[in-house]
Structure formats: structure tokens, C-alpha cells
Design a protein around this motif. Structure first.
Motif, PDB file in Angstrom:
ATOM      1  N   ALA A   1       0.845  -1.194   0.000  1.00 36.76           N
ATOM      2  CA  ALA A   1       0.000   0.000   0.000  1.00 36.76           C
ATOM      3  C   ALA A   1       0.881   1.245   0.000  1.00 36.76           C
ATOM      4  O   ALA A   1       1.903   1.284   0.678  1.00 36.76           O
ATOM      5  CB  ALA A   1      -0.899   0.005   1.234  1.00 36.76           C
ATOM      6  N   GLY A   2       0.478   2.237  -0.749  1.00 41.20           N
ATOM      7  CA  GLY A   2       1.232   3.490  -0.756  1.00 41.20           C
ATOM      8  C   GLY A   2       1.226   4.136  -2.117  1.00 41.20           C
ATOM      9  O   GLY A   2       0.615   3.626  -3.060  1.00 41.20           O
TER      10      GLY A   2
ATOM     11  N   LEU B   1       4.514  -0.615   8.790  1.00 44.17           N
ATOM     12  CA  LEU B   1       4.398   0.769   8.356  1.00 44.17           C
ATOM     13  C   LEU B   1       5.792   1.313   8.096  1.00 44.17           C
ATOM     14  O   LEU B   1       6.658   1.235   8.971  1.00 44.17           O
ATOM     15  CB  LEU B   1       3.707   1.570   9.463  1.00 44.17           C
ATOM     16  CG  LEU B   1       3.185   2.948   9.131  1.00 44.17           C
ATOM     17  CD1 LEU B   1       2.008   2.847   8.178  1.00 44.17           C
ATOM     18  CD2 LEU B   1       2.750   3.638  10.417  1.00 44.17           C
ATOM     19  N   ILE B   2       6.008   1.835   6.891  1.00 47.25           N
ATOM     20  CA  ILE B   2       7.275   2.498   6.558  1.00 47.25           C
ATOM     21  C   ILE B   2       6.992   3.991   6.528  1.00 47.25           C
ATOM     22  O   ILE B   2       6.142   4.444   5.749  1.00 47.25           O
ATOM     23  CB  ILE B   2       7.819   2.056   5.186  1.00 47.25           C
ATOM     24  CG1 ILE B   2       7.944   0.541   5.078  1.00 47.25           C
ATOM     25  CG2 ILE B   2       9.163   2.741   4.914  1.00 47.25           C
ATOM     26  CD1 ILE B   2       8.264   0.050   3.664  1.00 47.25           C
ATOM     27  N   ARG B   3       7.696   4.726   7.369  1.00 40.77           N
ATOM     28  CA  ARG B   3       7.531   6.177   7.358  1.00 40.77           C
ATOM     29  C   ARG B   3       8.822   6.831   7.808  1.00 40.77           C
ATOM     30  O   ARG B   3       9.501   6.345   8.706  1.00 40.77           O
ATOM     31  CB  ARG B   3       6.366   6.614   8.231  1.00 40.77           C
ATOM     32  CG  ARG B   3       6.467   6.178   9.686  1.00 40.77           C
ATOM     33  CD  ARG B   3       6.706   7.356  10.581  1.00 40.77           C
ATOM     34  NE  ARG B   3       6.841   6.940  11.951  1.00 40.77           N
ATOM     35  CZ  ARG B   3       8.015   6.797  12.570  1.00 40.77           C
ATOM     36  NH1 ARG B   3       9.138   7.006  11.927  1.00 40.77           N
ATOM     37  NH2 ARG B   3       8.084   6.451  13.829  1.00 40.77           N
ATOM     38  N   PRO B   4       9.194   7.934   7.141  1.00 39.76           N
ATOM     39  CA  PRO B   4      10.422   8.631   7.535  1.00 39.76           C
ATOM     40  C   PRO B   4      10.252   9.255   8.921  1.00 39.76           C
ATOM     41  O   PRO B   4       9.133   9.503   9.379  1.00 39.76           O
ATOM     42  CB  PRO B   4      10.594   9.696   6.455  1.00 39.76           C
ATOM     43  CG  PRO B   4       9.236   9.902   5.894  1.00 39.76           C
ATOM     44  CD  PRO B   4       8.512   8.598   6.041  1.00 39.76           C
ATOM     45  N   GLU B   5      11.363   9.503   9.558  1.00 41.07           N
ATOM     46  CA  GLU B   5      11.336  10.089  10.901  1.00 41.07           C
ATOM     47  C   GLU B   5      10.541  11.392  10.942  1.00 41.07           C
ATOM     48  O   GLU B   5       9.836  11.670  11.915  1.00 41.07           O
ATOM     49  CB  GLU B   5      12.768  10.333  11.382  1.00 41.07           C
ATOM     50  CG  GLU B   5      12.827  10.838  12.810  1.00 41.07           C
ATOM     51  CD  GLU B   5      14.244  11.027  13.313  1.00 41.07           C
ATOM     52  OE1 GLU B   5      14.391  11.608  14.406  1.00 41.07           O
ATOM     53  OE2 GLU B   5      15.193  10.620  12.631  1.00 41.07           O
TER      54      GLU B   5
ATOM     55  N   LYS C   1      -0.722   1.447  16.112  1.00 41.41           N
ATOM     56  CA  LYS C   1      -1.668   0.394  15.713  1.00 41.41           C
ATOM     57  C   LYS C   1      -1.010  -0.646  14.801  1.00 41.41           C
ATOM     58  O   LYS C   1      -1.512  -1.754  14.675  1.00 41.41           O
ATOM     59  CB  LYS C   1      -2.877   1.002  14.990  1.00 41.41           C
ATOM     60  CG  LYS C   1      -3.751   1.872  15.843  1.00 41.41           C
ATOM     61  CD  LYS C   1      -4.727   1.039  16.601  1.00 41.41           C
ATOM     62  CE  LYS C   1      -5.737   1.940  17.300  1.00 41.41           C
ATOM     63  NZ  LYS C   1      -6.738   1.153  17.987  1.00 41.41           N
ATOM     64  N   SER C   2       0.084  -0.276  14.155  1.00 39.30           N
ATOM     65  CA  SER C   2       0.757  -1.225  13.258  1.00 39.30           C
ATOM     66  C   SER C   2       1.511  -2.254  14.098  1.00 39.30           C
ATOM     67  O   SER C   2       1.780  -2.043  15.271  1.00 39.30           O
ATOM     68  CB  SER C   2       1.706  -0.500  12.310  1.00 39.30           C
ATOM     69  OG  SER C   2       2.835  -0.024  13.007  1.00 39.30           O
ATOM     70  N   ASN C   3       1.842  -3.374  13.465  1.00 43.39           N
ATOM     71  CA  ASN C   3       2.632  -4.390  14.158  1.00 43.39           C
ATOM     72  C   ASN C   3       4.085  -3.983  14.255  1.00 43.39           C
ATOM     73  O   ASN C   3       4.770  -4.340  15.214  1.00 43.39           O
ATOM     74  CB  ASN C   3       2.514  -5.734  13.435  1.00 43.39           C
ATOM     75  CG  ASN C   3       1.100  -6.234  13.474  1.00 43.39           C
ATOM     76  OD1 ASN C   3       0.304  -5.896  12.609  1.00 43.39           O
ATOM     77  ND2 ASN C   3       0.758  -7.008  14.492  1.00 43.39           N
ATOM     78  N   ALA C   4       4.565  -3.266  13.255  1.00 42.76           N
ATOM     79  CA  ALA C   4       5.949  -2.796  13.243  1.00 42.76           C
ATOM     80  C   ALA C   4       6.011  -1.510  12.433  1.00 42.76           C
ATOM     81  O   ALA C   4       5.376  -1.404  11.389  1.00 42.76           O
ATOM     82  CB  ALA C   4       6.872  -3.850  12.631  1.00 42.76           C
ATOM     83  N   THR C   5       6.769  -0.553  12.933  1.00 33.22           N
ATOM     84  CA  THR C   5       6.996   0.696  12.208  1.00 33.22           C
ATOM     85  C   THR C   5       8.486   0.825  11.963  1.00 33.22           C
ATOM     86  O   THR C   5       9.288   0.675  12.884  1.00 33.22           O
ATOM     87  CB  THR C   5       6.487   1.915  12.997  1.00 33.22           C
ATOM     88  OG1 THR C   5       5.072   1.774  13.191  1.00 33.22           O
ATOM     89  CG2 THR C   5       6.763   3.209  12.258  1.00 33.22           C
ATOM     90  N   VAL C   6       8.835   1.071  10.707  1.00 36.55           N
ATOM     91  CA  VAL C   6      10.229   1.215  10.297  1.00 36.55           C
ATOM     92  C   VAL C   6      10.368   2.498   9.497  1.00 36.55           C
ATOM     93  O   VAL C   6       9.373   3.110   9.117  1.00 36.55           O
ATOM     94  CB  VAL C   6      10.709  -0.018   9.488  1.00 36.55           C
ATOM     95  CG1 VAL C   6      10.610  -1.294  10.324  1.00 36.55           C
ATOM     96  CG2 VAL C   6       9.909  -0.168   8.190  1.00 36.55           C
ATOM     97  N   GLU C   7      11.609   2.873   9.213  1.00 35.11           N
ATOM     98  CA  GLU C   7      11.847   4.114   8.486  1.00 35.11           C
ATOM     99  C   GLU C   7      12.280   3.895   7.041  1.00 35.11           C
ATOM    100  O   GLU C   7      12.243   4.833   6.253  1.00 35.11           O
ATOM    101  CB  GLU C   7      12.886   4.966   9.215  1.00 35.11           C
ATOM    102  CG  GLU C   7      12.385   5.463  10.555  1.00 35.11           C
ATOM    103  CD  GLU C   7      13.400   6.323  11.290  1.00 35.11           C
ATOM    104  OE1 GLU C   7      14.517   6.543  10.767  1.00 35.11           O
ATOM    105  OE2 GLU C   7      13.065   6.790  12.393  1.00 35.11           O
ATOM    106  N   THR C   8      12.696   2.678   6.694  1.00 37.77           N
ATOM    107  CA  THR C   8      13.213   2.445   5.344  1.00 37.77           C
ATOM    108  C   THR C   8      12.676   1.147   4.756  1.00 37.77           C
ATOM    109  O   THR C   8      12.249   0.247   5.490  1.00 37.77           O
ATOM    110  CB  THR C   8      14.757   2.363   5.351  1.00 37.77           C
ATOM    111  OG1 THR C   8      15.158   1.176   6.056  1.00 37.77           O
ATOM    112  CG2 THR C   8      15.398   3.600   5.978  1.00 37.77           C
TER     113      THR C   8
END
Length: 146
Positions: A8-9, A110-114, A126-133
Motif C-alpha cells: 500500500a502506498g 508501516l514504513i515512514r520517515p522520521e 496500531k501497526s505491528n511494526a513501524t520502520v523508516e526504510t
């Protein structure tokens, strides 16, 4: 075990290809699905199916019905959702898809920049894991198979 992963995105950059290539290089047993990446087709699908619409509002409503149908079917069949929030494009569809994943009880990376930490803080929790890259998302995906 094979997994189906919904990506998704935004559809304007090559992040999906990057994930697919890196997953293939690691020989991860995954199949990828996602939104219609042909922007013109996505915008026109309502008129392709229903015929010409009287104005842009009706055209968008018709297209969104069929795009939502496609997304719902593919998300429900997916084992995992990876949602990328980039820095350049508007992210309304990404937010909608990530929220739908949470509502459906689908595991979500979830991938999102800082820089987007604050506006996405509730969704991140709410996500299971959030990462930046993308690389971090690939590592999380690979970990499932260890």
C-alpha cells in the motif's frame, strides 16, 4: 509457506520494485499485490465499466468504487500489508489502506520517515511494526521466515 503481501502506498515512485527485487534476492517465498499502479487507468476505470459520467465528481466516484472493490479483495486475501508513507506525495490513500489493514486485523508493517513520526504516531502504534526504510521492512519480512 508462501505469503501474499499487499504493498500500500503512493504509486509514483519505484519503492514496490525495490521491495520485490530485494525479496527475490533473499529468495523470500512471497507474492506481491497492490493498488492499480497505472494512474490513468485507475482514474478512468469507472467510465470504462459504467460509461461516460456527467462530470468530474461522478467520474471520480465511479472510479473510486471499482478501485475500492479491487483493494478490498486483494487486502482480504493478503497475509500481510506493507504501507509506505513517502516524503514527496500526498498520502491519503496510504492512510486509508493502512487503517483498513488495522480494521481487517491484517498484520501491518508501516514504513515512514522520521519526519512523519508525529503526524503518524497513532497509526504507528496500531501497526505491528513501524520502520523508516524499505531495507528495514525487508528485514522484518525476512524475519518471519526464520
Amino acid at each position: 509457506m508462501r505469503l501474499t503481501v499487499y504493498l500500500a502506498g503512493e504509486i509514483h515512485s519505484n519503492w514496490r520494485e525495490e521491495i520485490k527485487e530485494k525479496s527475490k534476492a533473499l529468495q523470500l517465498p512471497v507474492d506481491f499485490v497492490g493498488p492499480m499502479e497505472d494512474h490513468d487507468r485507475s482514474d478512468a476505470i469507472g467510465e470504462e465499466i459504467l460509461g461516460e459520467q456527467p462530470n468530474a465528481i461522478f467520474r471520480d466516484a465511479a472510479a473510486s468504487s471499482f478501485n475500492n472493490l479491487r483493494t478490498q479483495v486483494l487486502m482480504q486475501k493478503a497475509d500481510l500489508i506493507i504501507a509506505l508513507f513517502g516524503e514527496k506525495y500526498k498520502q491519503w490513500n496510504t492512510a486509508m489502506d493502512a487503517s483498513a489493514a488495522v480494521t481487517l486485523g491484517k498484520p501491518l508493517i508501516l514504513i515512514r520517515p522520521e519526519e512523519l513520526h508525529h503526524p503518524l504516531k497513532e497509526l504507528s502504534r496500531k501497526s505491528n511494526a513501524t520502520v523508516e526504510t524499505v531495507n528495514q521492512a525487508i528485514k522484518a519480512l525476512a524475519y518471519i521466515f526464520e
